[in-house]
Design a protein around this motif. Structure first.
Motif: not given
Length: 188
Positions: A3-6, A27-33, A35-45
């Motif tokens: 996430y910190s790279e994006v 978390k900035a050091d979490n990996e994107l799951e 190649e695109y932004i998984d917005v549903e994962n972000i809202v869950k977090m």
């Protein structure tokens, strides 16, 4: 890619200001799951829930920590609606549920809220670093001359970018235009 790279640390910090106490946040050091932004994962977090409802009467609505989506909308539309409603939450709103209508039917303040939510959604789903990386990869993999892109090249890039980022072609065209990535040259 992390996430910190994006996203900037400031953007991640602002996202985490709307998380629930019990949610981990982004978390900035979490990996994107993917190649695109998984917005549903972000809202869950962030501690939000997503509900898909038939005949909602709008593309999306915010109801406290629940984002309601029109079940009949295509996945690209649903992804943008999730990000848009998250934009309303970023404004400190706990409810955003205008039903359809034209932008001209909204008050000036409502129009400003909608513009903010749209810009936020674009920034979340199509961050500059991810857009640039993908455009450069598309140009390189298709052996295009980045200094001399034809209208057809740009149209192809937009189509590929839309697919890679899982957003509509219209959304990606607006975002790329607003980022001033392609500058048309004057023909001699």
């Amino acid at each position: 890619m992390k996430y910190s790279e994006v996203f900037s640390s400031d953007f991640i910090e602002k996202l985490n200001q709307i998380k629930t106490q019990e949610s981990p946040g982004v978390k900035a050091d979490n990996e994107l799951e993917c190649e695109y932004i998984d917005v549903e994962n972000i809202v869950k977090m962030l501690g939000f829930q997503v509900e898909r409802i038939e005949n909602l009467g709008a593309s999306g609505q915010l109801d406290c920590k629940v984002i309601k989506l029109n079940k009949d909308d295509v996945p690209y539309r649903q992804r943008f609606s999730i990000a848009h409603e998250l934009g309303h939450a970023m404004q400190g709103q706990s409810k955003a549920n205008r039903l359809g209508g034209r932008a001209s039917d909204y008050s000036i303040d409502e129009q400003k809220d909608e513009v903010f939510a749209n810009k936020f959604a674009a920034r979340l789903l199509m961050p500059l670093k991810l857009v640039s990386k993908n455009i450069n990869n598309i140009i390189a993999s298709n052996k295009m001359d980045s200094n001399k892109l034809s209208r057809e090249n740009v149209d192809y890039i937009m189509s590929e970018l839309s697919s890679k980022l899982q957003v509509s072609l219209q959304s990606v065209e607006f975002r790329v235009r607003n980022l001033n990535i392609f500058v048309e040259s004057e023909e001699e």
